[in-house]
Design an enzyme around this catalytic site. Structure first.
Site, short mmCIF file in Angstrom:
data_model
loop_
_atom_site.label_atom_id
_atom_site.label_comp_id
_atom_site.label_asym_id
_atom_site.label_seq_id
_atom_site.Cartn_x
_atom_site.Cartn_y
_atom_site.Cartn_z
CB SER A 53 -0.95 0.00 1.19
OG SER A 53 -0.27 -0.25 2.39
CG HIS A 113 -3.66 -0.84 -2.36
ND1 HIS A 113 -4.16 0.43 -2.27
CD2 HIS A 113 -3.37 -1.23 -1.10
CE1 HIS A 113 -4.15 0.81 -1.00
NE2 HIS A 113 -3.68 -0.18 -0.27
CE LYS A 138 -7.53 1.03 0.79
NZ LYS A 138 -6.92 0.13 1.75
#
Ligand SMILES: *Cc1c(COP(=O)(O)O)cnc(C)c1O
Length: 385
Positions: A177, A205, A236
């Protein structure tokens, strides 16, 4: 002895590590409005630009009309509504697995899966740069806790070989991250398979971003079939909120029985699940979002390298600029803010000591000219130093 809170706060301030939330006066998107000023936003995790997408918002609104706001209970009591079930099935299909299970946040998913799979007498092995929620989960589990050097499958293999623990679980970020690089899943799986250990990937991610259909790191690296535990977040790339774990029938049934952060919490609002089903379908189908991201990443890396900035080995939308000292990272962040660009400085303890950085994140919501503005501002900031 009392709680000397002020001394602790003062110490943090003196070390340039004091943090505070800035009030955002608008939705998450290309532009962020803060203190009455508009900034180009280069720090959200809304990589595909779906957080305020009109179709996703419409799905949310329609589902709120139909299902209300609160789910009213945990999944196992009476909070598991049809949109939750539909989303779990869609997530399982998207990630190529038999089943998926929703959690209210990624933090809770990590706590839930690790504490359900390992405990006293077992061992958990984690990359040094893993997200805090994976590290916390490992500590909470009561299993023997080992960290290995970042992305070093050889070091992991050595630790696994020396371990006499009952069950051995290895957990890594799919995309790290704060660094943006990917875990080398094939060598990690080789090490796990040789030691009868399981690998878990936290793909917060990677989901939506990597692979031609946004199926994440495991597909992008061609190892999905070998990976026992896949965890993804919805807040995300997919632009909504929540998380899930995907895997075999037995894995999901085990989590339903033993994951305390699944059992003892209210189910997410059904409208979030319904909106996520739309954002998941868009993420899979709208390949232009990933194509645009790839072009922006190339443009930024090329430009920043020409200016002499130190980038990291990342091919993802997370493109940190290495700075080093906390105060320098803050100064660069402020210089960019003066020019209307929002990029947060990331400091210890989120990253190791002496490795403060600017975490630039790119989004399909950006235009090429936005990246050029960022590069111009980085050039000016550099000359001033
Ligand atoms: C953001 C993040 C989480 C936490 O997910 P939330 O849904 O925000 O709680 C977990 N793991 C990683 C790697 C993350 O980046």
């Amino acid at each position: 002895m009392g709680f000397d809170l002020r001394a602790r706060l003062d110490e943090r301030r003196a070390r340039h590590r004091y943090r505070h939330p800035r009030v955002q006066d608008g939705p998450c998107g290309r532009v962020a409005r803060v203190d009455g000023r508009d900034y180009l936003n280069f720090c959200s995790n809304d990589y595909l630009g779906l957080a305020a997408d009109a179709e996703v918002v419409a799905a949310f609104r329609a589902a709120a009309d139909q299902w209300g706001v609160g789910s009213g209970a945990s999944h196992l009591v009476c909070g598991h509504q049809r949109p939750h079930q539909d989303l779990e099935e869609a997530l399982a299909a998207h990630t190529g697995r038999s089943r998926a299970l929703l959690f209210s946040t990624g933090y809770m998913a990590n706590l839930g899966v690790i504490t359900a799979l390992v405990g006293r007498g077992d061992a958990i092995f984690e990359d040094r740069l893993n997200h805090a929620s994976l590290l916390d989960a490992g500590l909470l589990s009561g299993a023997r806790f080992r960290r290995f050097a970042h992305n070093d499958a050889g070091a992991l293999a050595g630790q696994l070989a020396r371990s006499d623990a009952g069950r051995k679980l290895v957990a890594v970020d799919g995309v790290f991250s704060m660094d943006g690089d990917q875990a080398p899943l094939a060598p990690l799986l080789d090490a796990c398979e040789a030691a009868d250990a399981w690998l878990m990937v936290d793909d917060a991610h990677g989901l939506g971003v990597l692979d031609g259909q946004g199926r994440g790191t495991a597909f992008a690296q061609g190892v999905n079939e070998r990976l026992p535990v896949y965890m993804g977040t919805l807040g995300k790339g997919l632009g909504t909120s929540g998380a899930f774990v995907a895997g075999s029938e037995e894995l999901i049934e085990t989590l339903i029985q033993f994951s305390r952060s699944y059992i003892y919490t209210t189910a997410m609002p059904a409208a979030v699940a319904a909106a996520t089903r739309v954002s998941l379908a868009k993420a899979a189908a709208e390949t232009w979002r990933r194509d645009r991201l790839a072009a922006l990443i190339r443009r930024f890396r090329h430009g920043a390298a020409e200016l002499g900035y130190a980038l990291m080995a990342s091919d993802t939308p997370i493109q940190p600029i290495r700075v080093g000292e906390d105060a320098d990272a803050l100064a660069l962040s402020r210089a960019l803010a003066e020019r209307g660009l929002l990029v947060t400085a990331i400091r210890p303890p989120t990253v190791p000591e002496g490795q403060a950085r600017l975490r630039v994140t790119l989004s399909a919501a950006h235009e090429e000219g936005d990246v050029d503005r960022l590069l111009d501002a980085l050039e000016t900031a550099k000359c001033r130093n």
